[in-house]
Scaffold this active site. Structure first.
Site, PDB file in Angstrom:
ATOM      1  N   SER A   1      -9.979   1.307   2.879  1.00 31.07           N
ATOM      2  CA  SER A   1      -9.268   2.225   2.015  1.00 31.07           C
ATOM      3  C   SER A   1      -7.896   1.199   1.170  1.00 31.07           C
ATOM      4  O   SER A   1      -7.491   1.824   0.098  1.00 31.07           O
ATOM      5  CB  SER A   1      -8.510   3.048   2.913  1.00 31.07           C
ATOM      6  OG  SER A   1      -7.480   2.451   3.718  1.00 31.07           O
TER       7      SER A   1
ATOM      8  N   SER B   1      -9.941  -1.415   6.775  1.00 34.72           N
ATOM      9  CA  SER B   1      -9.392  -1.079   5.606  1.00 34.72           C
ATOM     10  C   SER B   1      -8.712  -2.389   5.017  1.00 34.72           C
ATOM     11  O   SER B   1      -8.135  -2.336   3.750  1.00 34.72           O
ATOM     12  CB  SER B   1      -8.382   0.000   5.602  1.00 34.72           C
ATOM     13  OG  SER B   1      -9.172   1.181   5.403  1.00 34.72           O
TER      14      SER B   1
ATOM     15  N   LYS C   1       0.714  -1.175  -0.114  1.00 36.07           N
ATOM     16  CA  LYS C   1      -0.004   0.068  -0.188  1.00 36.07           C
ATOM     17  C   LYS C   1       0.980   1.317   0.027  1.00 36.07           C
ATOM     18  O   LYS C   1       1.945   1.320   0.898  1.00 36.07           O
ATOM     19  CB  LYS C   1      -0.871  -0.116   1.317  1.00 36.07           C
ATOM     20  CG  LYS C   1      -2.194   0.992   1.300  1.00 36.07           C
ATOM     21  CD  LYS C   1      -2.850   0.799   2.496  1.00 36.07           C
ATOM     22  CE  LYS C   1      -4.000   1.867   2.564  1.00 36.07           C
ATOM     23  NZ  LYS C   1      -4.997   1.354   4.032  1.00 36.07           N
TER      24      LYS C   1
END
Ligand code: GLN
Length: 518
Positions: free
Chosen positions: A165, A189, A90
């Protein structure tokens, strides 16, 4: 032309073949790079694909593997199974010399001067970092639509969100661009995008993984977690990144279970672990507004676990209802403090030309997107003199009650809880974007776990209207190994289900043109 079939292997299978020497990390990495490059224009899962870095790391891994093979079985055994296996990060994990945007314009142009703890651990293991993955700005969101770099798409339907997310992390694994990726979970997330894209994702116990070098959102809630397509794969990644790091004082000195690397390979052995296992079914998690197809898949999964020997106990977590409200006080309060550092002086984006205050206002005004601004306003309001007691302090007290609900359930002899992850399957782009509360509701079943600091995971549990549904497993603190065993057992008892073999449908058209793909 690299063999696209390699991108369908589990990370465990890749690891076995790399050790045996019948596959090189370079071949594996080339196959994944080819697929990622080709499909990223449609998915927007990757913010950067580091071809040169990945090939260099693959060659190093091949050299380490070759050396170990020459030195014999013991030398091979000390290599981490991730050696030579591709992973994605990420884009809030620091990688020295690389970008780290956190999905925000305010970090455009910023170059990390150091590696995050988990980056160091992955490098030490010999994992090959393919690039950085798309995310909601500062991890605020449930759809990846709040990314300053455009939304990521869901591999099951390119017109729908992959969740968030960590949407890019989930989508890249579902699409086979990498077998494994890293996300972070502050309120859901990792679990929610795992559910919406049909992969395995875990939020470990708070303190299990160091947050050093991870862009902070809400520091008392943030945890780093692994994505994979199977329980064994994700457990292997957690094993590599977990453990005490003196640079994060909240990281715990708990030993990391070696058995994360030894989940049963055999379905019979895995399923046998269910006998006598006590699973609690929290009635408050079947929230109003939950889609019928999601509820049906969850109830079927619970029935399958019961049929295989688990004992199902109806439980109540009475403060669940307050999770959303308290989270949206605590998380924005912490975020407003954490994001004060983006001032146009220390990091990335800067607008200059006025006095210090004018530059500050212009930098933040143009650098942050609307959701981040909303959170900062919520947080500073909740922390301001006169409101602090009424909002922040009250929320912290309710947080204690939420945790006490879980303590009571686990204290009564429940081994783990089973619940939905998301009340709905992946939704079309835009459907929740104009209504923040509708977006916040996506995490109603995941937020309480962060409030209590517990481990939770999402595992694929079938399809509703052709879209993935995730089953949530929640355990007491430090029970990651037990949760992975449970996940592995569920895989074993559903190994023959038709949905297990279903490929993400949204990429079928793109792949139909691919030569040599089975
Ligand atoms: N969707 C939640 C939020 O927007 C959780 C995000 C997260 O876990 N990072 O805050």
């Amino acid at each position: 032309m690299p063999d696209p079939g390699l991108t369908r292997l589990t990370a465990v299978a890749m690891s076995d073949r790399l050790r045996a020497g019948d596959l090189s990390s370079r071949e594996l990495v080339d196959a994944h790079l080819a697929r990622a490059e080709r499909e990223n224009p449609a998915l927007n899962a990757w913010l950067v694909i580091d071809e040169a870095g990945a090939r260099g790391a693959a060659d190093e891994a091949d050299a380490r593997l070759a050396q170990a093979r020459r030195n014999g079985a013991e030398a091979l055994a000390v290599l981490h199974p991730l050696c030579g296996v591709p992973v994605g990060l990420k884009d809030l994990v620091s990688v020295r010399g690389g970008q780290c945007t956190a999905g925000s314009r305010i970090l455009a142009g910023y170059v990390s001067p150091y590696d995050a703890h988990i980056t160091e651990r992955l490098r030490a293991a010999g994992a090959v970092i393919l690039g950085k993955l798309n995310m909601d700005e500062f991890a605020m969101g449930s759809s990846t639509e709040h990314s300053a770099y455009g939304p990521a798409a869901n591999p099951w339907d390119l017109g729908r969100v992959p969740g968030g997310s960590s949407g890019g992390s989930a989508a890249s694994v579902a699409a086979g661009h990498v077998p494994l990726s890293i996300g972070t979970d502050t309120g859901g997330s990792v679990r929610q995008p795992a559910a919406l894209t049909g992969v395995v994702g875990m939020k470990p116990t708070y303190g299990r993984v160091s947050r050093y070098g991870i862009v902070a959102f809400a520091s008392s809630l943030d945890q780093v977690g692994p994505f994979g397509r199977t329980a064994r794969d994700a457990a292997m990644l957690l094993h590599a990144i977990a453990g005490r790091d003196a640079r994060d004082s909240t990281s715990a000195p708990r030993p990391v279970p070696e058995d994360l690397l030894h989940l049963p390979a055999s379905d019979d052995e895995a399923a046998a672990g269910l006998r006598g296992f006590r699973l609690g079914l929290p009635r408050e998690y079947f929230v109003a507004g939950m889609e019928a197809g999601v509820e049906a898949r969850i109830r079927e999964a619970v029935a399958a676990l019961a049929a295989a020997g688990a004992e199902i106990v109806d439980v109540s977590l009475p403060h669940t209802d307050y999770g959303l409200a308290t989270y949206y006080i605590v998380a924005p309060a912490e975020a407003s403090a954490n994001l004060a550092r983006y001032d146009g002086i220390r990091f990335g984006h800067a607008v200059r030309g006025g006095d210090v205050l004018a530059n500050y206002v212009a930098t933040r005004g143009s650098g942050f997107g609307p959701e981040v601004k909303r959170r900062i306003m919520l947080g500073t309001y909740a922390l301001s003199a006169g409101y602090y007691d009424a909002y922040y302090l009250k929320a912290q007290k309710v947080r204690t009650l939420i945790k006490a609900d879980f303590d009571a359930a686990f204290g009564s002899g429940i081994d783990a809880l089973v619940a939905p992850v998301s009340p709905f399957v992946a939704w079309p782009f835009g459907a929740r974007l104009d209504d923040p509360v509708a977006m916040y509701l996506a995490d109603v079943c995941t937020l309480p776990v962060n409030m209590a600091g517990l481990p939770g995971m999402s595992i694929p549990a079938g399809l509703s209207d052709g879209l993935p549904v995730g089953l949530q497993l929640i355990g007491p603190a430090w029970s990651e190994l037990a949760l992975f065993r449970l996940a592995r057992a569920y895989e074993a008892i559903t190994a023959g289900a038709a949905w297990r073999g279903t490929e993400p449908s949204g990429l079928a058209a793109l792949r139909a043109q691919e030569v040599g793909v089975p």
